[in-house]
Design a protein around this motif. Structure first.
Motif, PDB file in Angstrom:
ATOM      1  N   ASN A 187       0.799  -1.221   0.000  1.00  0.00           N
ATOM      2  CA  ASN A 187       0.000   0.000   0.000  1.00  0.00           C
ATOM      3  C   ASN A 187       0.837   1.278   0.000  1.00  0.00           C
TER       4      ASN A 187
ATOM      5  N   ASN B  47      -0.610   0.412  -6.398  1.00  0.00           N
ATOM      6  CA  ASN B  47      -1.210  -0.752  -5.739  1.00  0.00           C
ATOM      7  C   ASN B  47      -2.564  -0.407  -5.141  1.00  0.00           C
ATOM      8  N   ARG B  48      -2.668   0.808  -4.582  1.00  0.00           N
ATOM      9  CA  ARG B  48      -3.968   1.217  -4.037  1.00  0.00           C
ATOM     10  C   ARG B  48      -4.998   1.342  -5.155  1.00  0.00           C
TER      11      ARG B  48
ATOM     12  N   ALA C  86       0.939   4.103  -4.734  1.00  0.00           N
ATOM     13  CA  ALA C  86      -0.364   4.600  -5.187  1.00  0.00           C
ATOM     14  C   ALA C  86      -0.942   3.666  -6.252  1.00  0.00           C
TER      15      ALA C  86
ATOM     16  N   SER D  33      -6.121  -2.121  -6.173  1.00  0.00           N
ATOM     17  CA  SER D  33      -7.050  -2.680  -5.182  1.00  0.00           C
ATOM     18  C   SER D  33      -8.451  -2.119  -5.381  1.00  0.00           C
ATOM     19  N   GLU D  34      -8.523  -0.828  -5.666  1.00  0.00           N
ATOM     20  CA  GLU D  34      -9.828  -0.195  -5.878  1.00  0.00           C
ATOM     21  C   GLU D  34     -10.501  -0.759  -7.128  1.00  0.00           C
TER      22      GLU D  34
END
Length: 582
Positions: free
Chosen positions: A490, A495-496, A493, A499-500
């Protein structure tokens, strides 16, 4: 004060928008008919025309803008339609403007080829009192050549080959003018552009275009009362719907001229109601539709001629294109779906084309919550009209908003995403800067490098080698970073973001909503999909409701007919599948 939307009307197999005068303004016995340009130019000019109509309405003048036969939302025409058919349509539309407004006199206003057509139709409008000519075409030969060159530049940017630009037809942006009309246009000379009687004329002349001023001089010599205005902002208006800027000062000056030649006097007759009969075509029926707060959103509801099947489809427009879309694909898709028994709604979001802007909305609407809001309103409206949950479909930014709405609204029955740059948008990004930085996939650069036309463009100095090199370097760096990014968790950015996106796809999978991702083989938008689901997109296997469809070597705008066919097939398939699930 926010602008009031016009009323979508259908008459003589044509589609138009009638804008009445604002109540309690000084009335006029004159109505304005706006004659549209043809082809690519119609897309950026559409909003300009709407803003002119709003400015006229604020001064007590009603107006009608409409699509010529075979264009926009008007019905298809036979391939052998002659120029006389378009000129007769202008006369019919002028009568409709008078009928809807009660006005006994008509002003014609045209832009580009629309201005020329208005001038050619002058003798057919007996109650004509004036004509506004904005950047008129005065030489058909030059117009055909410039249109061809413009299309070559657009097509080259899209990666389309000479098959689409050197076929001997008058074509641009996937739209081809009927050959009989095109032949007449090519023969057009400035000597053909005359008035049969003295009229008030507004000549809006482009800088550096002597032909605009020469036409104004010739009309004045023949007895017209000519008012001249400089066409400040012409290039910024017509360059591209994505970055088009309306010359606001010119809008007001045009409306003031119209008011000066349309004195305050009550309309001679009472306004008549627009026809409620739908536009009937082969296998479909279409009606103009207003919805949303105060009826501010303008759309077209397309129904099958016979029985309905499957889920209805909400067609989400791309960028600032009007709902009939690039290459008229919005109208064509809706009508093809109707022939398969599937109903649809296509519409303009607030501030785009025919729908007036809503106060407080951002100037840049792409990837904004205001556009998401309007898509959600359209989804609700289609549910209310049909009693069924709808499938959403859209290309590029329309694909993003269609996907976003399908995730946010459980009533969405499925989604078809076509060549979308993103599934989730980083709101800290400037849309303008992000679009400038969009890089084509490496495979696309390789493809172009092997294209002989690329070498010809290099020799002519038309290829920016530095920019191309930097774009390739960015892609190489991005691919290298993608290999190490998973280890950052995490902290990254990216990877975030992944995930979203995975959470969004899981939400649709949990609902069992069918999802199709359709991309051209070399489309730049596919890079985010590969970033999330792997270079070969095998990560999509986690979501059994989702399938990937290749559009082959089609361009980003899906101009290639075979790719258009695939898109329509996929939308129909998802609509039928979603309808079977209830």
């Amino acid at each position: 004060m926010s602008a009031i939307a016009g009323d979508p009307v259908r008459f003589d197999r044509m589609a138009g928008i009638f804008t009445p005068a604002v109540p309690h303004t000084a009335p006029s016995d004159t109505a304005v008919l706006l004659v549209s340009p043809w082809g690519f130019e119609d897309m950026p000019v559409r909003r300009f025309y709407r803003e002119i109509a709003e400015a006229l309405a604020a001064r007590g003048i009603a107006s009608l803008r409409f699509d010529l036969p075979g264009t926009g939302d008007s019905a298809e025409v036979a391939t052998d339609i002659a120029l006389d058919g378009w000129l007769s349509a202008i006369a019919d539309a002028a009568r409709e403007a008078g009928r809807l407004s009660g006005a006994s006199k008509i002003l014609l206003l045209g832009h580009g080829l629309g201005a020329t057509l208005a001038l050619l139709a002058e003798t057919r409008v007996a109650n004509l009192t004036g004509i506004a000519l904005l950047a008129p075409v005065t030489s058909g030969r030059i117009y055909a050549r410039e249109t061809g060159l413009w299309w070559k530049m657009i097509a080259a940017d899209l990666g389309l080959g000479p098959d689409y630009t050197e076929n001997g037809t008058l074509t641009i942006a996937g739209m081809t003018m009927p050959e009989t009309i095109a032949a007449s246009i090519r023969k057009l000379r400035d000597a053909d552009l005359k008035l049969s009687r003295p009229l008030a004329v507004l000549a809006v002349c482009r800088q550096g275009r002597d032909s605009d001023g020469a036409l104004a001089d010739a009309l004045a010599t023949d007895g017209a009362t000519v008012t001249r205005l400089p066409y400040d902002g012409f290039d910024g208006l017509v360059v591209n719907p994505l970055i088009s800027k309306t010359p606001a000062q010119l809008v007001d000056r045009i409306a003031e001229w119209a008011r000066s030649v349309a004195p305050a006097e009550a309309p001679t007759a009472a306004p008549e109601a627009a026809s409620t009969l739908p536009l009937a075509g082969e296998g479909y029926r279409e009606s103009g539709h207003r919805f949303g707060e105060g009826g501010r959103l303008i759309g077209t509801f397309c129904q099958p001629e016979g029985d309905t099947r499957g889920a209805p489809v909400l067609l989400v427009s791309t960028s600032y294109d009007r709902a009939s879309a690039w290459a008229n694909s919005g109208a064509a898709t809706a009508r093809d779906l109707a022939r398969r028994g599937i109903a649809s709604l296509r519409f303009d979001a607030a501030g785009i084309a025919d729908s007036p802007a809503k106060p407080g909305d951002p100037a840049q609407m792409l990837y904004s919550k205001s556009l998401d809001r309007d898509v959600a309103l359209a989804l609700d409206e289609l549910k209310a009209m049909t009693g069924k949950s709808a499938v959403l479909a859209g290309r590029c930014s329309g694909g993003y908003h269609a996907f976003h709405a399908s995730v946010a609204n459980p009533r969405a029955a499925g989604v078809v995403v076509i060549n979308s740059y993103a599934f989730v948008w980083d709101e800290s990004q400037s849309v303008e800067e992000a679009l400038k930085k969009v890089s084509r996939p490496l495979g696309d650069y390789s493809k172009r490098a092997m294209n002989p036309e690329t070498f010809r463009r290099l020799l002519r100095g038309e290829v920016n080698l530095k920019a191309a090199g930097l774009a390739i370097l960015r892609l190489v760096v991005a691919k290298t970073y993608n290999r190490i990014e998973p280890a950052l968790g995490n902290l990254s950015a990216g990877n975030r973001l992944k995930s979203e996106i995975h959470a969004a796809f899981k939400a649709l999978a949990d609902r069992g909503a069918p999802v199709v991702l359709a991309y051209g083989r070399h489309d730049p938008g596919i890079e985010q999909a590969r970033m999330v689901f792997g270079g070969d997109l095998t990560g999509l296997k986690r979501y059994p409701n989702t399938r990937f469809v290749s559009l082959g070597d089609s361009d980003h705008n899906v101009t290639v007919p075979e790719a258009q066919r695939i898109v329509i097939e996929e939308i129909a398939r998802v609509a039928v599948e979603a309808g079977a699930k209830g």
